[in-house]
Design an enzyme around this catalytic site. Structure first.
Site, PDB file in Angstrom:
ATOM      1  N   CYS A  27       0.596  -1.275   0.251  1.00 24.90           N
ATOM      2  CA  CYS A  27      -0.078   0.157   0.008  1.00 24.90           C
ATOM      3  C   CYS A  27       0.919   1.241  -0.084  1.00 24.90           C
ATOM      4  O   CYS A  27       0.549   2.341  -0.634  1.00 24.90           O
ATOM      5  CB  CYS A  27      -0.923   0.077   1.139  1.00 24.90           C
ATOM      6  SG  CYS A  27      -0.081   0.111   2.918  1.00 24.90           S
ATOM      7  N   HIS A 275      -2.074   1.685   7.381  1.00 27.31           N
ATOM      8  CA  HIS A 275      -2.431   1.322   5.929  1.00 27.31           C
ATOM      9  C   HIS A 275      -2.245   2.937   5.107  1.00 27.31           C
ATOM     10  O   HIS A 275      -2.527   3.908   5.815  1.00 27.31           O
ATOM     11  CB  HIS A 275      -4.000   1.084   5.822  1.00 27.31           C
ATOM     12  CG  HIS A 275      -4.310   0.827   4.195  1.00 27.31           C
ATOM     13  ND1 HIS A 275      -3.666   0.016   3.487  1.00 27.31           N
ATOM     14  CD2 HIS A 275      -5.159   1.434   3.572  1.00 27.31           C
ATOM     15  CE1 HIS A 275      -4.213   0.088   2.346  1.00 27.31           C
ATOM     16  NE2 HIS A 275      -5.326   0.731   2.516  1.00 27.31           N
TER      17      HIS A 275
END
Length: 336
Positions: A27, A275
């Site tokens: 990510c 994230h």
């Protein structure tokens, strides 16, 4: 402009934006690729490059793989853009797959690989100049008042944030204000021939076309890294000449110091696990879009502002500002 309704467009392709599949904690890289894709000046420079490396070297060449993936991200295919070769290339260059990474560190690593691995050094320097912030550090001895100066540059500006309400202007001001250095922080003064208390400050010699700002939200506390979720407000446009003239060196000669935000790297979660996602401004229609790996959706400036922090763990970590108009009508001034 595409003729079909946006509700029928796959979530990984909207108005020229393609999503990126998450492969093994990728990510962080996915998010940076979205911001680099939104920086069309970089893609345009890479398009000029005709790499002369051998095929066996292709898999190890970060700028070559970056050029290919940015080209793929601009294509009009609905499926997520292929970028596994780029991820494997980073892995071969010690930016490992299946590991948590810091977005600012990976960004600087990619910039470093471009300088080291592009065989067209003039073009590599143009890319560096896109982001290059030229600075002069001034250290004044508090005993004899002599001044030492040192010129340097940065490709991202690291801004310290307080555990309170912050503004981007306040963070800039703190970066450029003078700080006293005493005790173990004393500097050697050639005039005095010893370490003495001193006063240190930084002045801007030039600003780049693309200003990358790193909000330092991770702090080492007694051996543990923790994340600061405190609020940092930032504007869509920022003018250094109106807000931070005291940061300019006497030799600073640029006329245009107004910047427009075009990308935000966002970190969600904690220091130990989290994230990355991105908000990027689309060049064609100047609208904001939210990219979360393979999912891309149209959003708004109000949603971008939710990354200020405070009560949210969905916080802005890096800001990408472009000098001049944000719609691409002004030609890039790559030399700074």
């Amino acid at each position: 402009m595409y003729s079909w309704m946006s509700s029928r467009i796959p979530s990984n392709f909207l108005f020229g934006m393609r999503g990126l599949t998450n492969y093994g904690l990728s990510c962080c890289v996915n998010t940076l690729l979205q911001t680099l894709s939104a920086t069309w000046e970089l893609a345009d420079l890479l398009d000029k490059w005709e790499a002369s490396c051998q095929r066996r070297e292709d898999a190890h060449n970060v700028p070559l793989q970056l050029k290919r993936v940015l080209t793929a991200m601009r294509s009009d295919l609905p499926q997520p853009a292929p970028h596994q070769d780029f991820l494997r290339c980073l892995d071969r260059n010690c930016v490992r797959l299946n590991m948590q990474h810091d977005a600012d560190e990976v960004f600087l690593a990619i910039m470093n690989f471009i300088q080291k691995q592009m065989d067209d050094k003039a073009l590599a320097l143009e890319i560096q100049n896109l982001y290059k912030i030229d600075l002069e550090t001034q250290v004044q001895c508090l005993e004899c008042t002599s001044i030492q100066t040192h010129n340097s540059y940065m490709l991202s500006l690291p801004l310290h944030i307080k555990e309170d309400h912050n503004t981007l202007e306040g963070c800039f001001s703190s970066f450029f204000e003078h700080h006293e250095l005493r005790g173990i922080d004393c500097c050697y003064c050639p005039q005095c021939g010893k370490k003495t208390p001193s006063k240190q400050g930084v002045k801007l010699l030039s600003l780049p076309r693309i200003l990358c700002v790193h909000l330092k939200r991770f702090r080492n506390s007694r051996g543990d890294i923790r994340k600061l979720d405190c609020m940092v407000t930032f504007p869509e446009t920022f003018d250094f000449s109106e807000n931070l003239q005291e940061a300019f060196h006497s030799e600073f000669a640029q006329n245009d110091c107004k910047y427009t935000l075009h990308a935000v790297v966002v970190h969600s979660g904690y220091a130990s696990s989290g994230h990355y996602t991105a908000y990027v401004r689309n060049r064609a229609n100047q609208s904001w879009y939210y990219a979360n790996d393979s999912h891309v959706e149209k959003t708004s400036w109000d949603n971008v502002k939710t990354t200020y922090g405070g009560n949210y763990r969905h916080t802005a970590y890096m800001l990408m500002y472009r000098r001049g108009p944000g719609d691409g009508r002004q030609q890039p001034q790559l030399s700074g």
